[in-house]
Design an enzyme around this catalytic site. Structure first.
Site, PDB file in Angstrom:
ATOM      1  N   ILE A  60       0.683  -1.631  -0.068  1.00  0.00           N
ATOM      2  CA  ILE A  60      -0.184   0.254  -0.047  1.00  0.00           C
ATOM      3  C   ILE A  60       0.713   1.305   0.127  1.00  0.00           C
ATOM      4  O   ILE A  60       0.889   2.306  -0.905  1.00  0.00           O
ATOM      5  CB  ILE A  60      -1.061   0.514   1.358  1.00  0.00           C
ATOM      6  CG1 ILE A  60      -2.243  -1.059   0.722  1.00  0.00           C
ATOM      7  CG2 ILE A  60      -1.231   1.445   1.379  1.00  0.00           C
ATOM      8  CD1 ILE A  60      -3.396  -1.395   1.794  1.00  0.00           C
ATOM      9  N   ALA A  63       1.897   1.836  -3.620  1.00  0.00           N
ATOM     10  CA  ALA A  63       1.445   2.391  -4.496  1.00  0.00           C
ATOM     11  C   ALA A  63       0.733   3.431  -4.248  1.00  0.00           C
ATOM     12  O   ALA A  63       1.114   4.407  -5.163  1.00  0.00           O
ATOM     13  CB  ALA A  63       0.067   1.323  -4.492  1.00  0.00           C
ATOM     14  N   GLU A  64       0.872   4.020  -2.795  1.00  0.00           N
ATOM     15  CA  GLU A  64       0.769   5.588  -2.240  1.00  0.00           C
ATOM     16  C   GLU A  64       1.371   6.719  -2.570  1.00  0.00           C
ATOM     17  O   GLU A  64       0.644   7.562  -2.927  1.00  0.00           O
ATOM     18  CB  GLU A  64      -0.246   5.851  -0.667  1.00  0.00           C
ATOM     19  CG  GLU A  64      -1.777   4.717  -1.113  1.00  0.00           C
ATOM     20  CD  GLU A  64      -3.091   5.498  -1.609  1.00  0.00           C
ATOM     21  OE1 GLU A  64      -2.652   6.206  -2.055  1.00  0.00           O
ATOM     22  OE2 GLU A  64      -3.895   4.167  -0.266  1.00  0.00           O
ATOM     23  N   SER A  65       2.200   6.166  -1.729  1.00  0.00           N
ATOM     24  CA  SER A  65       3.446   7.177  -1.789  1.00  0.00           C
ATOM     25  C   SER A  65       5.073   6.869  -2.256  1.00  0.00           C
ATOM     26  O   SER A  65       5.629   7.838  -2.092  1.00  0.00           O
ATOM     27  CB  SER A  65       3.571   7.931  -0.473  1.00  0.00           C
ATOM     28  OG  SER A  65       4.247   6.698   0.291  1.00  0.00           O
TER      29      SER A  65
END
Length: 188
Positions: A60, A63-65
């Site tokens: 996650i 993918a996020e940051s």
């Protein structure tokens, strides 16, 4: 003229063979460059506390940051796990965290802890159904429940293409791909 091309071609073939052997011999170490584990201690500690697979958290965050603690989305999501301020305030209230400030979302220890707590709440609500948990993390639990209730998506990985929001559809695919890669690299 052709006498000069043979040695050059031979050099390229041997160079190709050496690079190929280097890749094979050093696998999977070289691929960790693309799937790093920054903040490993924090992530494993929070994962253990909230009973979340640490490789899901890495997936996650990737993918996020892309592991940027200062990341901020155009809609205001902040930090490693890109938590929205309203969601963070709700998490702080639910957990009884006093004096929480939104800027603290850029601190890895706060962001990872809040993100893992939120993932655990989604995991509990959706009985651990990973595609649904990931979609709810991105789009919000209310939207995902609605998609499932009206039959737009059945919540399975096989039918991720049914997710009505393209951003969430791509996000779920990306996180699942990252998740498989992290397990293949570090959990084998």
């Amino acid at each position: 003229m052709s006498r000069f091309r043979k040695p050059r071609a031979s050099i390229f073939i041997w160079l190709f063979i050496l690079i190929f052997l280097f890749i094979i011999i050093t696998f999977p170490r070289w691929i960790t460059v693309f799937y790093p584990q920054p903040h490993k201690d924090l992530i494993f500690s929070s994962a253990y506390e909230y009973q979340i697979d640490p490789y899901l958290i890495f997936s996650i965050i990737r993918a996020e940051s892309k592991f940027q603690t200062t990341a901020e989305s155009p809609v205001g999501a902040k930090g490693l796990m890109q938590i929205m301020p309203d969601t963070a305030l709700w998490i702080a209230e639910q957990r009884g965290v006093e004096d929480f400030q939104i800027d603290e979302l850029h601190k890895p220890e706060i962001n990872i802890d809040f993100g893992c707590w939120y993932l655990a709440s989604l995991k509990k609500e959706f009985d651990g159904q990973l595609p649904i948990v990931i979609a709810a993390y991105n789009a919000g639990r209310g939207k995902v429940v609605n998609w499932i209730e009206v039959g737009q998506w059945d919540g399975t990985e096989d039918n991720v293409e049914q997710i009505p929001f393209s951003e969430t559809r791509k996000y779920v695919k990306n996180v699942l791909k990252n998740y498989q890669a992290y397990h293949a690299i570090y959990n084998s």
